[in-house]
Enzyme design. Structure first.
Site, PDB file in Angstrom:
ATOM      1  N   GLU A 107      40.469 -53.627  34.830  1.00 31.39           N
ATOM      2  CA  GLU A 107      39.997 -53.272  36.181  1.00 31.39           C
ATOM      3  C   GLU A 107      38.493 -53.005  36.162  1.00 31.39           C
ATOM      4  O   GLU A 107      37.770 -53.384  37.077  1.00 31.39           O
ATOM      5  CB  GLU A 107      40.766 -52.059  36.700  1.00 31.39           C
ATOM      6  N   GLU A 127      50.322 -51.944  33.470  1.00 32.95           N
ATOM      7  CA  GLU A 127      50.771 -50.696  34.105  1.00 32.95           C
ATOM      8  C   GLU A 127      52.244 -50.726  34.481  1.00 32.95           C
ATOM      9  O   GLU A 127      52.954 -49.732  34.392  1.00 32.95           O
ATOM     10  CB  GLU A 127      49.925 -50.412  35.357  1.00 32.95           C
TER      11      GLU A 127
END
Ligand code: NAD
Length: 701
Positions: A107, A127
């Site tokens: 990210e 995740e």
């Protein structure tokens, strides 16, 4: 700047380096350091562009999972703030990535204006495997960068994407050999010169607009993933967030992502999946086997007995590139065994999951023999002959004579005493149990059964070997059924009693399936075959303690010649060629008949009662196992159940689930059950009682 983040300048380009071993995790120190570094270089007129990179083994392994759910919450700045600041920079920012960019690490890279990676780099947003969604803009930026279908695939699976694929998808702008920071600085210089424009991912729209207002795309994806993701919340939440990326402005999508992330982070599922993550890492730590215990080198292996299990075990070695010799009583038996192995590989080739060349290589690693002399050089021998103590002892005595002195001799027994087997050798320190699960080439669990004299070296070597052959090894002690099957027995037993008292097989199976297990006890019995257990019970009949309750319902099913799927009938019936269990009035009538014969007035049994009656005794048995020291820790038991029996990962394994239910609740239910039924197997474990009284859980041990 800080210990965790350093800044150097090359040629007007500031190189901001994350320096927080081992993985440059984005804990408070790194976030804070990064933010401070950013502020300082942005206000420094001598700096015209930035490169963000990682020191050590990788760019960045992602968020610091230990901070998740921490109280008080971790300090500011939060990761999204830092990433937004990077993206907003008016000076070009290039990510120089090597090793891994995972989760928050990717990210962070997505927030940069350009991504340059070293060959061999892998990126992922894993995740979802922790029961959450990416929480720092990943679900919004990735679709804008690579389009919705590709982003869904990456985010919902959490899979590792190799550099070349990532470049093809558009996640990475360049993949380079040699010094990646050098390459990134060069790109930054080109951006300074205006040769390459600043591109802010959050501002891109082309790729997502292709999937805007197209709910059918997402519906189709949900349908495709439904089976794999059954019961899990996070994969579906990921899809929702990506759908938001397609339909909403960036800021609104980010708000949706944040809300989803926060909600999932607090969910039981995410707690369970994070527990599972740590449990798997803990499993290889053994209190009295130091980490630096010297290992025995395993270069070659032998397997004794090439039946159902032996064949699968041999495949595991071949799959890992370890030459393996299989030994059988006759050439006929060898031909049959190797024939089955070949058929297994061929099926995988047909499915496109293995190439013909790979199959040939693997088969080439498997050789055969009918002479013990030929296994003399093996570094490890795994015995998988019939489950018969006298036979196993004879085999081990032969092996002890034939094999080189430092070879490890392992047994795949599922019920026999490893110490007794070891006693026939002059090397009990090198004897250990390796309890594979069926099918042995597929199931990931290995219960490594420690004998009284198994040495630290033997244990350490086997634990390492488990990993090498793609298994999850859990160290257990000797008892009837070891950890998994002993607990399974406690649960199976109650299921049969429930049949006598009023339930039907399909009802019990549905409750267990809906709980998240791959199948209920009766479908599982049909799959495994009912005749083996029946024969064992017939042998045990004479010695069965009279005071123990016994349900004959399973025997009665076998008496009808119904042995499960292999006879197209067992607890259920099967259409020829189909594996779908269909409730069968014949069995239901039989169940009713057995109830009547044994004087049970059948009653309505609710789903919750079924669940509690099956699962609580399973947990209770786990508590007994822990107390007897047969498993090192409750989380090891959870690993056994997740990998050996498909216990839903989103429940974290039976012991973690028990903590969520509340130990007091389970203890009191066990006490009531024991009072009502008097069954020995329902007697509450002393550990359960103690934890209940102390208001604690297995996680507190
Ligand atoms: N089947 C399962 O689900 C399962 C699961 C875990 C462990 N186990 C254990 O694995 C072992 C093997 O079980 P299986 O299901 O593969 O049995 P199996 O009957 O399929 O295979 C046993 C093989 O051993 C061979 N054999 C017998 N005596 C031998 C000898 N003296 N030397 C060499 N080979 C000999 C037989 O020819 C046969 O091929 C047993 O100890 C069993 O308890 C089985």
């Amino acid at each position: 700047m800080s210990d965790a983040v350093t800044v150097s300048t090359r040629d007007g380009v500031a190189v901001i380096r994350l320096d927080s071993p081992p993985v440059n995790g984005l804990g408070f120190a790194v976030r804070n350091g990064l933010h401070a570094a950013l502020e300082s270089v942005l206000s420094d007129d001598a700096v015209r562009a930035l490169v963000v990179t990682g020191g050590g083994k990788m760019f960045c392994g992602g968020a610091d999972i230990r901070e998740f759910g921490q109280a008080p919450p971790p300090g500011t700045p939060h990761l999204p703030t830092v990433i937004d600041a990077i993206e907003a920079s008016t000076k070009p920012v290039v990510a120089a990535i090597h090793g891994f960019a995972l989760g928050g690490g990717l990210e962070l890279a997505l927030g940069c204006h350009l991504r340059v990676a070293a060959t061999g780099t892998r990126v992922a947003l894993p995740e979802v495997t922790l029961g959450i969604v990416p929480g720092a803009g990943g679900t919004q930026r990735l679709p804008r960068l690579i389009g919705v279908p590709a982003a869904l695939d990456v985010i919902v699976t959490g899979k590792m994407v190799p550099a070349a694929d990532a470049q093809a998808l558009g996640i990475l702008d360049a993949v380079v050999d040699g010094d990646v920071v050098e390459a990134a600085v060069r790109e930054a210089r080109r951006m300074i010169e205006g040769e390459v424009p600043i591109r802010r991912t959050s501002a891109l729209d082309d790729r997502v607009s292709e999937s805007r207002n197209a709910p059918e795309i997402f519906a189709a994806f949900r349908k495709k993933m439904a089976r794999r993701a059954r019961g899990f919340e996070a994969p579906f939440a990921c899809v929702e967030c990506v759908e938001a990326a397609a339909n909403l402005p960036f800021a609104e999508g980010v708000a949706k992502e944040r809300e989803t992330f926060t909600k999932l982070l607090a969910s039981d599922q995410s707690k369970a999946q994070r527990h599972a993550f740590f449990a798997e890492r803990l499993v290889s730590k053994i209190a009295d086997v130091p980490k630096d215990t010297p290992l025995l080198p395993i270069k070659t292996a032998a397997v004794i007995g090439c039946g159902t299990m032996g064949g699968g075990i041999a495949m595991n070695f071949a799959n890992a590139g370890i030459p393996v010799k299989v030994f059988e009583v006759s050439q006929d038996a060898l031909d049959k065994g190797v024939g089955l192995i070949t058929k297994n590989y061929a099926a995988t080739v047909t499915k496109g999951r293995l190439s013909q060349a790979q199959m040939d290589t693997r088969l080439g690693l498997i050789s055969t023999t009918v002479s013990y002399d030929d296994v003399a050089d093996a570094d490890i021998v795994i015995e998988a002959v019939f489950e018969d103590m006298d036979l196993k002892k004879e085999v081990f005595a032969q092996l002890d004579t034939a094999c080189k002195p430092d070879a490890i001799l392992a047994t795949n027994t599922s019920t026999l005493d490893v110490d007794e087997i070891a006693s026939t050798t002059r090397r009990p320190d090198k004897v250990i149990g390796t309890h594979f699960f069926s099918p042995a080439n597929v199931m990931k669990l290995m219960e490594n059964v420690r004998g009284a004299e198994s040495s630290a070296q033997t244990i350490a070597t086997i634990m390492k070997l488990s990993k090498r052959i793609g298994k999850v090894g859990v160290l257990v002690g000797i008892c009837d059924g070891f950890v998994g099957n002993r607990m399974l027995y406690a649960y199976r037993r109650q299921a049969d009693f429930l049949l006598e008292e009023g339930a039907l097989p399909h009802q019990i199976d549905k409750v267990i399936y809906d709980f998240g297990m791959p199948m209920g006890p009766y479908a599982m019995g049909d799959l495994a075959g009912l005749d083996v257990g029946w024969r064992i019970r017939q042998r045990q009949a004479a010695t069965r303690p009279a005071h123990l309750r016994y349900s004959a319902v399973a025997d009665r099913v076998c008496e009808l010649g119904r042995f499960g799927q292999k006879t197209d009938a067992g607890w259920f019936r099967y259409e020829p060629g189909s594996r779908t269990p269909i409730p069968d009035p014949v069995v239901n009538e039989l169940v009713l008949k057995v109830s009547a014969e044994n004087g049970f007035a059948r009653r309505e049994i609710g789903d919750q009662e079924i669940l509690e009656r099956c699962m609580y005794p399973l947990v209770n048995e786990g508590a007994k196992i822990l107390e007897e020291g047969l498993a090192q820790r409750a989380s090891d038991i959870d690993v056994v159940w997740m990998y050996g029996y498909g216990f839903p990962r989103y429940r974290g394994g039976p012991m973690f689930w028990a903590d969520l239910v509340g130990i007091k609740t389970i203890y009191e239910a066990m006490r009531r059950l024991h009072d009502a039924h008097g069954d020995y197997w329902l007697e509450p474990a002393p550990l359960l009682k103690r934890l209940a009284e102390q208001g604690k859980g297995f996680g507190d041990l």
